[in-house]
Design a protein around this motif. Structure first.
Motif, PDB file in Angstrom:
ATOM      1  N   ARG A 140     -64.800  16.804  24.752  1.00  0.00           N
ATOM      2  CA  ARG A 140     -64.761  17.786  25.838  1.00  0.00           C
ATOM      3  C   ARG A 140     -63.403  18.478  25.887  1.00  0.00           C
ATOM      4  NH1 ARG A 140     -67.477  14.934  31.188  1.00  0.00           N
ATOM      5  NH2 ARG A 140     -69.489  14.364  30.261  1.00  0.00           N
ATOM      6  N   ALA A 141     -62.349  17.699  25.738  1.00  0.00           N
ATOM      7  CA  ALA A 141     -61.006  18.281  25.769  1.00  0.00           C
ATOM      8  C   ALA A 141     -60.792  19.241  24.609  1.00  0.00           C
ATOM      9  CB  ALA A 141     -59.966  17.161  25.738  1.00  0.00           C
ATOM     10  N   ALA A 142     -61.300  18.874  23.430  1.00  0.00           N
ATOM     11  CA  ALA A 142     -61.154  19.751  22.266  1.00  0.00           C
ATOM     12  C   ALA A 142     -61.920  21.051  22.474  1.00  0.00           C
ATOM     13  CB  ALA A 142     -61.658  19.031  21.018  1.00  0.00           C
ATOM     14  N   LYS A 143     -63.116  20.952  23.039  1.00  0.00           N
ATOM     15  CA  LYS A 143     -63.919  22.152  23.302  1.00  0.00           C
ATOM     16  C   LYS A 143     -63.241  23.046  24.334  1.00  0.00           C
ATOM     17  CE  LYS A 143     -68.501  23.636  24.859  1.00  0.00           C
ATOM     18  NZ  LYS A 143     -69.827  23.191  25.364  1.00  0.00           N
ATOM     19  N   ALA A 144     -62.716  22.421  25.398  1.00  0.00           N
ATOM     20  CA  ALA A 144     -62.021  23.199  26.420  1.00  0.00           C
ATOM     21  C   ALA A 144     -60.778  23.870  25.851  1.00  0.00           C
ATOM     22  CB  ALA A 144     -61.644  22.290  27.592  1.00  0.00           C
ATOM     23  N   ALA A 186     -60.336  24.798  22.707  1.00  0.00           N
ATOM     24  CA  ALA A 186     -60.782  25.894  21.843  1.00  0.00           C
ATOM     25  C   ALA A 186     -61.195  27.105  22.673  1.00  0.00           C
ATOM     26  CB  ALA A 186     -61.947  25.422  20.972  1.00  0.00           C
ATOM     27  N   GLU A 187     -61.890  26.870  23.784  1.00  0.00           N
ATOM     28  CA  GLU A 187     -62.299  27.979  24.650  1.00  0.00           C
ATOM     29  C   GLU A 187     -61.087  28.650  25.279  1.00  0.00           C
ATOM     30  OE1 GLU A 187     -64.956  26.136  27.359  1.00  0.00           O
ATOM     31  OE2 GLU A 187     -66.691  26.197  26.001  1.00  0.00           O
ATOM     32  N   ALA A 188     -60.106  27.846  25.685  1.00  0.00           N
ATOM     33  CA  ALA A 188     -58.895  28.413  26.268  1.00  0.00           C
ATOM     34  C   ALA A 188     -58.125  29.240  25.239  1.00  0.00           C
ATOM     35  CB  ALA A 188     -58.009  27.286  26.825  1.00  0.00           C
ATOM     36  N   GLU A 189     -58.074  28.741  24.011  1.00  0.00           N
ATOM     37  CA  GLU A 189     -57.387  29.475  22.940  1.00  0.00           C
ATOM     38  C   GLU A 189     -58.096  30.796  22.652  1.00  0.00           C
ATOM     39  OE1 GLU A 189     -55.964  28.757  18.293  1.00  0.00           O
ATOM     40  OE2 GLU A 189     -56.874  27.129  19.461  1.00  0.00           O
ATOM     41  N   ALA A 190     -59.435  30.756  22.640  1.00  0.00           N
ATOM     42  CA  ALA A 190     -60.193  31.984  22.403  1.00  0.00           C
ATOM     43  C   ALA A 190     -59.974  32.989  23.536  1.00  0.00           C
ATOM     44  CB  ALA A 190     -61.681  31.654  22.252  1.00  0.00           C
TER      45      ALA A 190
END
Length: 528
Positions: free
Chosen positions: A431-435, A437-441
């Protein structure tokens, strides 16, 4: 007595032979006495008796001596030499040396097969006791378990709980609105306690494969009950861990086993050595839980026997449920000791032939004051008893023998390798990795939008204004109209007007024209 376990007694200096009735063996019991008075041997002969009766046993080997149950006694050994004479003295006619079926367990996986449970199975109450948490910290722990249940986060090992506590700390504000105050200081305190537990070897307790209770309730090929021995000499270095694990095991038996009423013999007998560790500084909620389990688990066919130095170590509400009692000598050196000795004597059904208080003070090593439940569960009259000798080896076995027995065990290979399937730690990390990645995008999108806006502004600054464009068109139109007035000037006008128009049209078609269009659209877009 074919339906009972021979305890001892007989002879001119002792009362009638004492037997522990299998029918009432699930009514629990107590083995008490000062250090060096014979409690360990009494535990050993009870384990032998239950095993021969087809009743599985679970016991903790605090000093390492009980591993001798796996080997037959040696009549030539100096420790065993007096046993034959003692057997004759108390009328133990069928006394013989024999080995018993044993399975070795060890929380650390060194002197026995690894034994594990999961954080979820342990639960917040026992885990809070293990970590010695305050009321506020226990509240945070309960919130963690609730969040894990609601979000489908399996708590299998300590890193799962540690990861979840980190997540709770990061979302403390939102969780406080729903569950009450979530203090970052309390979360940090729990993390520090988990670190201490790790240093004590607690990481080995939590994980998979978790212990299956059915593996503690096996019989051998001859129908004898398996004696499960938990190596506890190293575990005693962490007394909270020791007590909490045994209490967890007891509570799991209570929750999982079906009701059987009053069976002819127990389904399992559980010996809790150094029982005072369970109750020292224990909160009332935990003591109440132990009392409830002790009161109700007998209907599941489980007998619980507490081994401790003094009956006063066990709370009165629990002590009152221990029907079968073997009391070795108590020493009364202080006023407090004398008071506790009197109280211990008062819990027995008196014998008119002697003073129970004096007997408890005077019995020697290998002797005891005993009271076993009689028909209809009535306490027996207290008797002075010479404890029967064990049939198995006194003292520990060597490491090579232990290793050989473990290799031949049915449990060999089942628990040796730990598993690490996806659980709360991995799920929260994903979940942290996905969040992230979304924040970076999102940051990249914002940066691109800002760059595009900057370029558009630069282009707008370089593009002729709409007013200049319209002025150029009017000028071109006038020049074209003038050229039609006279034929004499038509060729000249056409030449001049056509040249100007050609320049404007060419400019519109070229780079400048494109800048004008982008400038207009950019302005309209910007104005929205």
């Amino acid at each position: 007595m074919s339906n009972g376990i021979f305890i001892g007694g007989g002879g001119p200096d002792y009362g009638t032979q004492q037997h522990l009735s299998l029918k009432y063996a699930n009514r629990h019991g107590l083995i008490a006495g000062a250090t060096g008075t014979g409690k360990t041997v009494t535990l050993q002969i009870l384990a032998e008796g239950f095993a021969n009766a087809g009743v599985p046993v679970f016991l903790s080997d605090v000093k390492g001596d009980l591993s001798g149950l796996a080997m037959a006694g040696d009549p030539g050994h100096k420790l065993h030499a007096p046993f034959t004479e003692r057997a004759e003295r108390i009328g133990f006619d069928d006394y013989r040396y024999q080995a018993f079926p044993v399975t070795f367990w060890d929380l650390f996986g060194e002197k026995g097969h690894p034994v594990r449970t999961t954080v979820s199975e342990m639960g917040p109450l026992l885990l809070g006791q293990l970590l010695d948490l305050t009321e506020a910290q226990e509240g945070i722990l309960n919130i963690a378990f609730r969040v894990a249940d609601e979000d489908g986060l399996p708590l299998l090992d300590l890193k799962d709980l540690q990861a979840l506590l980190v997540w709770i700390g990061e979302h403390a504000k939102d969780l406080s609105l729903r569950y009450g105050n979530v203090s970052s200081a309390s979360v940090g305190a729990i993390q520090r306690r988990l670190l201490v537990l790790e240093n004590q070897g607690g990481t080995k307790l939590f994980g998979e494969p978790a212990l299956a209770l059915s593996d503690l309730m096996r019989l051998d090929a001859d129908g004898r009950g398996m004696i499960n021995i938990l190596a506890s000499d190293q575990l005693m270095g962490a007394p909270k861990l020791y007590a909490t694990f045994l209490l967890w095991l007891l509570s799991e038996l209570f929750e999982e086993l079906p009701e059987v009423g009053d069976p002819d013999k127990p389904k399992l007998v559980f010996f809790f050595d150094e029982a005072h560790l369970l109750f020292d500084d224990a909160p009332k909620a935990l003591v109440d839980k132990v009392e409830q389990v002790a009161r109700l688990i007998r209907s599941k066919g489980v007998g619980v026997y507490f081994i401790t130095q003094n009956p006063a170590d066990v709370p009165d509400d629990i002590l009152g449920q221990l029907g079968n009692r073997i009391q070795h000598a108590l020493r009364a050196f202080t006023a407090k000791d004398q008071k506790e000795l009197r109280m211990a004597a008062q819990t027995y059904r008196p014998n008119p032939d002697f003073s129970t208080e004096e007997a408890i003070r005077e019995v020697g090593v290998g002797e005891a004051v005993t009271s076993m439940l009689q028909p209809k569960g009535v306490p027996g009259i207290v008797e002075r008893t010479l404890i029967r000798p064990p049939s198995s080896q006194l003292g520990p076995i060597d490491n090579a023998t232990r290793a050989a027995l473990m290799a031949r065990s049915d449990m060999a290979g089942k628990y040796d390798e730990s598993l690490d399937r996806e659980s709360a730690f991995e799920m929260l990390r994903a979940r942290a990795a996905k969040a992230a990645a979304e924040a970076e995008a999102a940051e990249a999108a914002v940066a691109k939008a800002e760059e595009d806006a900057k370029k558009a502004k630069q282009l707008e600054a370089q593009t002729p204004s709409l007013r200049e464009f319209k002025k150029a068109r009017r000028y071109a139109g006038k020049a074209s109209g003038t050229s039609r007035k006279t034929s004499s000037t038509r060729s000249i006008g056409s030449g001049v007007g056509g040249a100007i128009a050609d320049v404007v049209i060419k400019e519109l078609k070229g780079t400048t024209g494109r800048r004008i269009v982008r400038g207009i659209l950019g302005g309209l877009f910007k104005g929205r």
